[in-house]
Design a protein around this motif. Sequence first.
Motif, short mmCIF file in Angstrom:
data_model
loop_
_atom_site.label_atom_id
_atom_site.label_comp_id
_atom_site.label_asym_id
_atom_site.label_seq_id
_atom_site.Cartn_x
_atom_site.Cartn_y
_atom_site.Cartn_z
N GLY A 235 -10.88 -1.41 -2.35
CA GLY A 235 -10.25 -0.77 -3.50
C GLY A 235 -10.38 0.72 -3.46
O GLY A 235 -9.44 1.46 -3.77
N ALA A 236 -11.55 1.21 -3.06
CA ALA A 236 -11.78 2.65 -3.00
C ALA A 236 -10.83 3.32 -2.02
O ALA A 236 -10.32 4.42 -2.27
N MET A 237 -10.60 2.69 -0.87
CA MET A 237 -9.69 3.27 0.12
C MET A 237 -8.24 3.25 -0.37
O MET A 237 -7.53 4.25 -0.32
N ALA A 238 -7.80 2.08 -0.85
CA ALA A 238 -6.40 1.92 -1.20
C ALA A 238 -5.99 2.77 -2.39
O ALA A 238 -4.85 3.24 -2.47
N LEU A 239 -6.92 2.98 -3.34
CA LEU A 239 -6.58 3.70 -4.57
C LEU A 239 -7.39 4.97 -4.75
O LEU A 239 -7.41 5.56 -5.83
N ARG A 240 -8.07 5.37 -3.69
CA ARG A 240 -8.81 6.63 -3.66
C ARG A 240 -9.79 6.75 -4.82
O ARG A 240 -9.82 7.74 -5.54
N MET B 137 0.83 -1.19 0.00
CA MET B 137 0.00 0.00 0.00
C MET B 137 0.87 1.24 0.00
O MET B 137 2.00 1.23 0.48
N PRO B 138 0.37 2.35 -0.54
CA PRO B 138 1.16 3.58 -0.60
C PRO B 138 1.73 3.97 0.74
O PRO B 138 1.16 3.71 1.80
N ALA B 139 2.88 4.63 0.70
CA ALA B 139 3.56 5.00 1.93
C ALA B 139 2.68 5.89 2.81
O ALA B 139 1.90 6.70 2.32
N GLY B 140 2.82 5.71 4.08
CA GLY B 140 2.07 6.55 5.01
C GLY B 140 0.95 5.82 5.70
O GLY B 140 0.38 6.34 6.65
N HIS B 141 0.60 4.65 5.24
CA HIS B 141 -0.46 3.90 5.89
C HIS B 141 0.08 3.22 7.14
O HIS B 141 1.15 2.61 7.12
N ALA B 142 -0.67 3.32 8.21
CA ALA B 142 -0.26 2.67 9.46
C ALA B 142 -0.18 1.17 9.25
O ALA B 142 -1.13 0.55 8.79
N PRO B 143 0.99 0.54 9.53
CA PRO B 143 1.16 -0.86 9.20
C PRO B 143 0.35 -1.82 10.06
O PRO B 143 -0.13 -2.83 9.58
N GLY B 144 0.17 -1.55 11.35
CA GLY B 144 -0.49 -2.52 12.21
C GLY B 144 0.42 -3.73 12.42
O GLY B 144 1.46 -3.88 11.78
N ARG B 145 0.00 -4.62 13.31
CA ARG B 145 0.82 -5.79 13.58
C ARG B 145 0.86 -6.74 12.38
O ARG B 145 1.83 -7.42 12.13
N ASN B 146 -0.25 -6.80 11.65
CA ASN B 146 -0.36 -7.72 10.52
C ASN B 146 -0.67 -6.97 9.22
O ASN B 146 -1.42 -7.43 8.39
N GLY B 147 -0.08 -5.77 9.08
CA GLY B 147 -0.32 -4.98 7.89
C GLY B 147 -1.40 -3.93 8.13
O GLY B 147 -2.04 -3.90 9.19
N PRO B 148 -1.63 -3.06 7.15
CA PRO B 148 -2.59 -1.96 7.34
C PRO B 148 -4.01 -2.46 7.38
O PRO B 148 -4.36 -3.49 6.81
N ALA B 149 -4.86 -1.74 8.07
CA ALA B 149 -6.29 -1.98 8.08
C ALA B 149 -6.98 -0.88 7.29
O ALA B 149 -6.44 0.22 7.14
N VAL B 150 -8.14 -1.17 6.77
CA VAL B 150 -8.86 -0.21 5.93
C VAL B 150 -9.05 1.14 6.62
O VAL B 150 -8.81 2.18 5.99
N PRO B 151 -9.45 1.21 7.90
CA PRO B 151 -9.63 2.53 8.52
C PRO B 151 -8.34 3.35 8.59
O PRO B 151 -8.39 4.59 8.53
N ALA B 152 -7.19 2.69 8.72
CA ALA B 152 -5.92 3.42 8.74
C ALA B 152 -5.65 4.07 7.40
O ALA B 152 -5.12 5.19 7.33
N ILE B 153 -6.03 3.39 6.32
CA ILE B 153 -5.87 3.96 4.99
C ILE B 153 -6.80 5.16 4.82
O ILE B 153 -6.42 6.18 4.24
N LEU B 154 -8.02 5.04 5.32
CA LEU B 154 -8.95 6.17 5.27
C LEU B 154 -8.37 7.38 5.99
O LEU B 154 -8.48 8.52 5.51
N ALA B 155 -7.74 7.16 7.14
CA ALA B 155 -7.17 8.27 7.90
C ALA B 155 -6.07 8.98 7.11
O ALA B 155 -5.99 10.22 7.12
N VAL B 156 -5.23 8.22 6.42
CA VAL B 156 -4.17 8.82 5.62
C VAL B 156 -4.76 9.59 4.44
O VAL B 156 -4.30 10.68 4.08
#
Length: 656
Positions: free
Chosen positions: A266-271, A17-36
């Motif tokens: 998809g909408a979150m990850a690729l805006r 996922m694009p840089a800046g997304h919170a990784p989390g313990r097991n990778g980014p979660a959808v809400p973290a991508i929304l926040a970015v």
Amino acid sequence: MRPERMATADIAPARAMPAGHAPGRNGPAVPAILAVNARDHGDRPALRERERGIWRVWSWRDYHRRVMEIAAGLDALGFGPGEALAVLGDNRAALYFGTVAAMTLGGFAAPVFPDVPPGELEHFTRTARPRFALAEDQEQTDKLLALRSATGLPEIIIYDDPRGITGYAEAGLVALDDVAARGRALLDADPALAGALAGRADGGDVAVLLHSSGTTGAPKGIPITHAQALAAVTAAAAAGCFREGDEHIAYLPMAWVGDFVFSIAGAMALRFVVNVPERQETVARDLREVAPTLYLAAPRAWDLMLTRVQVGMAESTPVKRWIYDRFIGLATRIERDRLAGRRPSAGRRLLRALGEPLVYAPVKDHLGLSRAGRAYTGGESIGEDTYLFFRALGIDLRQFYGQTESCALVVCQTGDDASPHTVGRPLPGVELRLSEAGEILIGAGSVFGGYLGGGDTVVETDPQGRRWLHTGDAGHLDARGELVVLGRMGDLRRTADGTRFIAGHVENRLKFSRFVRNAAVFGDGRPHLAALICIDEQAVGQWAQGQGIPWTSYAELSQHPEVVDLISSVVSEANAGLEPGQRVRRFADLHKDFDADDGEITRTRKLRRKLIETRYAALIDALYGTADAVEIEIAITYETGAEGTIRRRIRLKEVG
């Protein structure tokens, strides 16, 4: 697992996922991508919804703020990590906000098809046992109240549209606006609350609970994690199926994996800009206004669009019909040549260019597909005529293959691989194998871990830690290494003389015709194949009108001798592309379409074959006799839920 052959994509692996997304313990979660997205692209539009004819726009900042308000309100009501939020209703912005809010708190959404009757709702909530539910309107709220009376859950029912509900006295009913208002007050009072809530979700958490189609039994719960959904999006983006900033229209049921992957992950990850139509009845109109760049539809929806164009042209002037027929015929021949690797002549290319402003562009604009740079279909086979028509218009229609258990996107036509008979090659990071029996096996990061509550084991983990999904589908690789899907392994049958056939493969050939909406093929242990066919009322009705054939109901139209002869020609055409032992010898036009409320098909329009074989046993037996008609009595379920029977005389037809 001993692979017969293996195919892997030769496209470079996708980056994370694009840089800046919170990784989390097991990778980014959808809400973290929304926040970015809210932080870095806050003013850009994220979601539009048509209300009373006007498009309301939410920016990424608005989207994030609304989700956090609902999340804070849900948290105050006691919604916690690992809990399910049942979601009932058509596509609405409020339901998407509530879905992501549940994920923010470490919980998950459990969407249910909006047309599921109250009697079936209990099954879809049995495994997750949601204490909380989010309903679109009074109709869905009433279903949930009935469910609570039967099971005790859900305890809290949150509704979006208050019309008809404000006078209800039942406990546990709360308006979504009130939940958000409470959350807004809590966020304003405690600046640290937003950060605390946002840190709950992890990539390994379940993001959504979907269900299998239930063709062979009760639908099974399929938990999909954030990481699995985002793995599918990453693979699709690497193959060029998704692009940043695509315009998308969200009209497919929220309970279908395609909507979750496109409209949320998809909408979150690729805006993507997600456009929500006003109602299901206005989708065609709203689609034309939006003119999305990314469009996904089931084969049947593409068939219906083609039928709409054909009906419209049949009612136009003779001159317009002549121009249309000439240029569509030209474009179709060019597309056939292109798929066969032949370059069209300079003269044909010039005429094709002339036809763009005259025919192709107006038709695409009428359908709302003037900007559809990426158009997809999946779920079942698409008819060659339909496939060629849209590609002839200049729409880059492609097929993909996957299941809910693999987040839908694992195999897709990319580059110059387009073909009406294959579904393409594996996406980056996806492996495909064929077992010795011919079953398709999928290895990917998007493969789920197993059904909720246990059940059939369809996933194996290899020594390298990769999960492999036993799809239950039969297939093979063609000479170019592309996957050809034949049908369900469970549909593999043998006629009395030992000839093998897959009923779904033959049914799809029949449904390639615009005159056939559904078909069920039989022949296991029988001397030959026979079929029950459900006509497409719109297409056949328009044809009957042109022939001067009067009719007043579906049942009357289906049994008209000229209509039976029409379908006989359709069956003959389908038979021409099948091996002799796989051809349909006799058929009957059913007096009604297969109906989900009658249990004959699933909510995703897949046949429940065993039920059909039982319900229409007398009619199927008659197809193996010599009579040209038979009287049958069929049990039906009315819209009110009442049950009854009807008696019909059904014509039987031998195919020459």
